[in-house]
Design a protein around this motif. Sequence first.
Motif, PDB file in Angstrom:
ATOM      1  N   GLY A  17      49.269 148.796  10.011  1.00  0.00           N
ATOM      2  CA  GLY A  17      50.761 148.905   9.046  1.00  0.00           C
ATOM      3  C   GLY A  17      50.388 149.630   7.821  1.00  0.00           C
ATOM      4  O   GLY A  17      49.342 149.256   6.967  1.00  0.00           O
ATOM      5  N   LEU A  18      51.456 150.079   7.218  1.00  0.00           N
ATOM      6  CA  LEU A  18      51.517 150.584   5.845  1.00  0.00           C
ATOM      7  C   LEU A  18      52.164 149.337   5.009  1.00  0.00           C
ATOM      8  O   LEU A  18      53.368 149.095   5.322  1.00  0.00           O
ATOM      9  N   VAL A  19      51.611 148.989   3.863  1.00  0.00           N
ATOM     10  CA  VAL A  19      52.011 147.902   3.311  1.00  0.00           C
ATOM     11  C   VAL A  19      52.247 148.007   1.869  1.00  0.00           C
ATOM     12  O   VAL A  19      51.156 148.642   1.158  1.00  0.00           O
ATOM     13  N   ASP A  20      53.275 147.841   1.135  1.00  0.00           N
ATOM     14  CA  ASP A  20      53.332 148.181  -0.305  1.00  0.00           C
ATOM     15  C   ASP A  20      52.826 147.236  -1.048  1.00  0.00           C
ATOM     16  O   ASP A  20      52.164 146.007  -0.638  1.00  0.00           O
ATOM     17  N   SER A  21      52.838 147.372  -2.373  1.00  0.00           N
ATOM     18  CA  SER A  21      52.154 146.470  -3.310  1.00  0.00           C
ATOM     19  C   SER A  21      52.904 145.063  -3.650  1.00  0.00           C
ATOM     20  O   SER A  21      52.325 144.203  -4.219  1.00  0.00           O
ATOM     21  N   GLU A  22      54.048 145.057  -2.850  1.00  0.00           N
ATOM     22  CA  GLU A  22      54.769 143.657  -2.933  1.00  0.00           C
ATOM     23  C   GLU A  22      54.443 142.923  -1.747  1.00  0.00           C
ATOM     24  O   GLU A  22      55.204 141.946  -1.528  1.00  0.00           O
ATOM     25  N   ILE A 295      48.880 142.351   7.128  1.00  0.00           N
ATOM     26  CA  ILE A 295      49.155 142.148   5.883  1.00  0.00           C
ATOM     27  C   ILE A 295      48.094 141.843   5.009  1.00  0.00           C
ATOM     28  O   ILE A 295      47.697 142.258   3.969  1.00  0.00           O
ATOM     29  N   GLY A 296      47.342 140.850   5.680  1.00  0.00           N
ATOM     30  CA  GLY A 296      46.012 140.539   4.942  1.00  0.00           C
ATOM     31  C   GLY A 296      45.134 141.305   4.795  1.00  0.00           C
ATOM     32  O   GLY A 296      44.477 141.605   3.622  1.00  0.00           O
ATOM     33  N   ALA A 297      44.885 142.488   5.722  1.00  0.00           N
ATOM     34  CA  ALA A 297      43.904 143.399   5.701  1.00  0.00           C
ATOM     35  C   ALA A 297      44.405 144.519   4.389  1.00  0.00           C
ATOM     36  O   ALA A 297      43.624 144.541   3.692  1.00  0.00           O
ATOM     37  N   ALA A 298      45.777 144.595   4.262  1.00  0.00           N
ATOM     38  CA  ALA A 298      46.301 145.415   3.116  1.00  0.00           C
ATOM     39  C   ALA A 298      46.247 144.703   1.712  1.00  0.00           C
ATOM     40  O   ALA A 298      45.750 145.347   0.761  1.00  0.00           O
ATOM     41  N   ALA A 299      45.989 143.282   1.948  1.00  0.00           N
ATOM     42  CA  ALA A 299      45.963 142.474   0.846  1.00  0.00           C
ATOM     43  C   ALA A 299      44.540 142.690  -0.103  1.00  0.00           C
ATOM     44  O   ALA A 299      44.246 142.463  -1.061  1.00  0.00           O
ATOM     45  N   LEU A 300      43.559 142.936   1.126  1.00  0.00           N
ATOM     46  CA  LEU A 300      42.313 143.241   0.657  1.00  0.00           C
ATOM     47  C   LEU A 300      42.341 144.435  -0.444  1.00  0.00           C
ATOM     48  O   LEU A 300      41.113 144.334  -1.339  1.00  0.00           O
TER      49      LEU A 300
END
Length: 305
Positions: A17-22, A295-300
């Motif tokens: 997934g593409l996840v933004d900074s929010e 989302i967690g992977a992007a949060a890294l």
Amino acid sequence: MKFALGVDIGGTKTALGLVDSEGQVLSKTSLATDLSLTPDEMVGKMADAARTLLSYNGLQAADLQGIGIGAPGPLNTRLGQIAEPPNLRSWWGFPIVQAFQSHFAAPIVLENDATAAALAEKWVGAAKTADHFVYITISTGIGAGIYSHGRLITGASGNAGDIGHMVVDPAGGACNCGQRGCFEYIASGTAIAREASALLGRPVTSKEAFELAFSGQDPAMEQLVHRVFEYMGIGCVTLINTFDPELIVIGGGVSQVGSPLFDAVSGYVKRHALNPSGRTTPVIPAELQQDAGLIGAAALIHIKY
């Protein structure tokens, strides 16, 4: 706005997934984790899927702040390697960070999938206000992410929280790790389906086992589910006694059972946690569910942890 790619690798499915900074998911996709392919070939398919996502959103690889990867353990996050996950045997020793680096120039971070999901729940989920909590996923297997004193506890090689292989009931049978009565072996969705199938003499899913138990018409299923809920309570009390969290968050497919599970586990905690304050530890459902991993992977990439 900054963007990160989250990659959540599972034994049967990989979500991207593409996840933004929010913490918002712009778009996502998934593909089967095809174990007939080599890990390098599978990473190539993931890279193609990621490029498709980028193109769909009018972005290029250069627009990525980074790529976060959540994968089942054991891992060696220090070396960027998949170590020996039982459900990904053909990936043992695979340098996954290096493999992704052959496709993308962005920074790449690898963590345990349950650890990444815990970070997601802290960022935009059920644990936003908690500085001390444990996230537990109960699905095909069982794992945990530990957040304490305002940061993730990952361990020397990234494998802290592998609670699925702590022994809960030695009489519970032989786990594939070699121990007997591991938490995962006796309380996961896989365990529920296995035990229900043995009792009824036919293939039974964990969902069907719960439905039969809650119907009030199958005493054997009721006893099985009661026993599993008690095992979950034992696991939570062990974590409360060990880490003194202010909150336990439970996600994963089995958590979709809802109130019966949370009421039973909370009741066990109230009766058996050692510290009086531990007995009042809230045990609550995760908020992000199926998107927690990506989302967690992007949060890294997006947040300091």
